[in-house]
Write an enzyme that holds these catalytic residues in place. Structure first.
Site, PDB file in Angstrom:
ATOM      1  N   SER A 247      -8.578  16.226 -18.945  1.00  0.00           N
ATOM      2  CA  SER A 247      -7.444  15.779 -18.121  1.00  0.00           C
ATOM      3  C   SER A 247      -6.961  16.890 -17.191  1.00  0.00           C
ATOM      4  CB  SER A 247      -6.290  15.311 -19.015  1.00  0.00           C
ATOM      5  OG  SER A 247      -5.953  16.307 -19.967  1.00  0.00           O
TER       6      SER A 247
ATOM      7  N   HIS B  67      16.903 -18.915   3.958  1.00  0.00           N
ATOM      8  CA  HIS B  67      15.611 -19.588   4.194  1.00  0.00           C
ATOM      9  C   HIS B  67      14.964 -19.133   5.504  1.00  0.00           C
ATOM     10  CE1 HIS B  67      17.038 -22.453   1.076  1.00  0.00           C
ATOM     11  NE2 HIS B  67      18.199 -22.327   1.722  1.00  0.00           N
TER      12      HIS B  67
ATOM     13  N   SER C  60      -1.829   1.532  19.164  1.00  0.00           N
ATOM     14  CA  SER C  60      -3.086   0.884  18.790  1.00  0.00           C
ATOM     15  C   SER C  60      -4.215   1.608  19.505  1.00  0.00           C
ATOM     16  CB  SER C  60      -3.042  -0.580  19.224  1.00  0.00           C
ATOM     17  OG  SER C  60      -4.347  -1.077  19.424  1.00  0.00           O
TER      18      SER C  60
ATOM     19  N   LYS D 189       0.754  -1.833  22.537  1.00  0.00           N
ATOM     20  CA  LYS D 189       1.284  -1.964  21.175  1.00  0.00           C
ATOM     21  C   LYS D 189       2.130  -0.776  20.728  1.00  0.00           C
ATOM     22  CE  LYS D 189       0.347  -4.574  18.168  1.00  0.00           C
ATOM     23  NZ  LYS D 189      -0.918  -4.847  17.498  1.00  0.00           N
TER      24      LYS D 189
ATOM     25  N   GLU E 201       5.505  -0.797   7.238  1.00  0.00           N
ATOM     26  CA  GLU E 201       4.339  -1.520   6.710  1.00  0.00           C
ATOM     27  C   GLU E 201       3.713  -0.758   5.543  1.00  0.00           C
ATOM     28  OE1 GLU E 201       2.075  -3.929  10.083  1.00  0.00           O
ATOM     29  OE2 GLU E 201       2.473  -1.880  10.684  1.00  0.00           O
TER      30      GLU E 201
ATOM     31  N   GLN F 119      -3.167   9.691 -22.838  1.00  0.00           N
ATOM     32  CA  GLN F 119      -3.498  10.609 -21.739  1.00  0.00           C
ATOM     33  C   GLN F 119      -3.448   9.879 -20.391  1.00  0.00           C
ATOM     34  OE1 GLN F 119      -6.375  13.889 -22.217  1.00  0.00           O
ATOM     35  NE2 GLN F 119      -7.700  12.740 -20.847  1.00  0.00           N
TER      36      GLN F 119
END
Ligand code: ARG
Length: 483
Positions: free
Chosen positions: A31, A164, A285, A291, A298, A330
């Protein structure tokens, strides 16, 4: 099946073992690749253990001092990049013990008296998480302060409110932001509550059953700043509730950050157009020159899943484990480390995004709340306040919304005659009552979006944030950041 290759490491185990571990198994078992992250905590824990051994006379005070010096030297070596153990050490605990013996000679072999790696790793993990929780709590308060600063500037900015994802009633933008201030507060409190259980020492529980040496568990626990000790040795070495609790709290932090991210992503779209992303927090972009992408929210939304995954992994890890320590445990570390790092990086990025990355398009927001039927409830409330039963008023307004929609009109476009034809209780003051600013201002019930309420809520939250943030900074300055 035996294998021909020579032993890859010096004998770690007792004389019971005749051949070395198969190299593939050695790698599989090790580990050190990830638990090296615990080294500072391992050293701190070992120093307290050595001091306890000296204090109780299990080893001599001079021997204890030699151990402490050696461990401090390893800390320096590690900080200067001179101590980089490989997989021959298996894990950070063996790596430190081995280096200690190289440094201080045979006395180094006394460090592990009255201790097992089982109580040791439990101690290290709690020390690590304690430190991380304090850092995350501070980050939460800094993020909360950022939201509060923004809210204070935007009390009178209106934004459509949704249920909604349909336009419902207009809101103060500050009220919307303050909802997240409350969520962040609960996130802070959840960590604070878990800290009580997290700050419990398993050191001295031994492998599982305690030890025959006259150790002083409270002494080492005090040295390490633990508030209490585990009172059952089996529980002490096998409990990972504190890690599960942390991952629950971390998951909820991510839920909140992810919901806020989703809103920013929607707001930044052409369709909503409520915010513009500033260049320092947006990306372009590679092919579409027009863009400007909301990569930060995100990514936060995307990273949420891995924290949930770690929570799930740890719950499944625990559910079938018989007492006490099992090597499965572990596997708790990478889950914890990644969750900690993910939460910290997301909080840091979101704080910057809200400090400098968003420009609210107030003209678009104002136009948005002017051009819908989100004041329809207020027409019904207007009539209800004049004695018309609310349900009757509600039905009347439904009718007028329908005819207005058909005529391409808004409620504010109706003439007083048209209002009065609908119901004689309507008077000239209907226009003021349904203006968005008045609609928001009027919702002055406790916890509502009315400007007065929002100002009070901000003031209360600012005071609370100020006190907690000052305490958090003092605490971090005292304890120092180990990593
Ligand atoms: N590397 C181990 C872990 O992370 C340390 C404890 C090992 N204990 C044992 N009995 N093999 O859990």
């Amino acid at each position: 099946m035996s294998h021909a290759s020579p032993p890859t490491s010096p004998q770690t185990w007792s004389q019971r073992f005749e051949t070395a571990l198969h190299p593939v198994i050695a790698t599989f078992n090790a580990s050190i690749g990830f638990d090296i992250a615990l080294i500072e905590y391992d050293l701190t824990g070992s120093i307290a253990h050595a001091q306890m051994l000296g204090h109780t006379g299990i080893i001599s005070p001079a021997e204890a001092e030699q151990l402490v010096q050696g461990l401090e030297q390893i800390r320096q070596e590690y900080r200067q990049g001179q101590f980089q153990p490989g997989i021959e050490a298996e894990d950070v605990h063996f790596a430190v013990e081995r280096r200690l013996t190289e440094l201080v000679g045979n006395v180094g072999k006394k460090l592990h008296t009255a201790r097992s790696r089982n109580d040791q790793v439990g101690t290290d993990t709690r020390l690590y998480l304690r430190d991380q929780v304090r850092q995350i709590q501070t980050q939460l308060l800094e993020f909360q302060k950022t939201l509060l600063d923004l809210a204070a500037q935007q009390v009178e900015t209106l934004i459509p409110g949704y249920t909604h994802l349909q336009r419902a009633q207009p809101l103060s933008l500050a009220h919307h932001l303050m909802a997240y201030v409350e969520m962040v507060q609960r996130d802070w409190e959840r960590l604070e509550d878990g800290y009580k259980r997290l700050n419990t020492s398993p050191l001295g529980c031994g492998a599982l059953a305690g030890t025959s040496f006259p150790i002083d568990r409270v002494y080492s626990a005090n040295l390490l700043g633990f508030d209490r000790i585990y009172t059952n040795s089996l529980d002490g070495v096998s409990d990972r509730d504190f890690a599960v609790e942390f991952l629950c709290a971390a998951s909820l932090i991510m839920v909140h950050l992810s919901r806020l991210s989703e809103e920013v992503i929607l707001w930044a779209s052409e369709e909503f157009g409520f915010v513009t992303l500033r260049d320092s927090c947006a990306t372009g972009s590679s092919i579409m020159p027009q863009k400007k992408n909301p990569d930060v929210p995100e990514l936060v939304r995307g990273k949420t899943g891995r924290v949930f995954g770690h929570l799930q992994a740890l719950l499944v890890l625990m559910k079938g484990l018989p007492l006490a320590y099992n090597k499965d445990l572990q596997e708790d570390k990478e889950a914890l480390f990644d969750a900690v790092n993910t939460v910290k990086s997301c909080l840091a990025a979101m704080t910057i995004l809200f400090q400098e990355g968003l420009e609210f398009r107030t003209e678009r927001l104002a136009a948005a709340v002017e051009s819908d039927f989100s004041n329809a409830t207020d027409v019904a409330d207007y009539l209800a306040a004049k004695g018309v039963p609310f349900r009757e008023a509600y039905n009347l307004v439904g009718k007028v919304v329908k005819t207005s929609l058909a005529q391409g009109k808004l409620l504010k476009d109706l003439t007083l005659d048209e209002w009065q034809a609908l119901h004689p209780a309507f008077a000239e003051d209907i226009y003021a009552a349904i203006a968005p600013r008045q609609v928001v201002a009027a919702r002055n019930s406790l916890g509502g979006t009315g400007f007065e309420q929002v100002r009070q809520a901000i003031a209360t939250a600012q005071e609370r944030n100020h006190t907690l943030l000052a305490q958090a900074h003092t605490l971090l300055a005292q304890t120092g950041r180990l990593s």
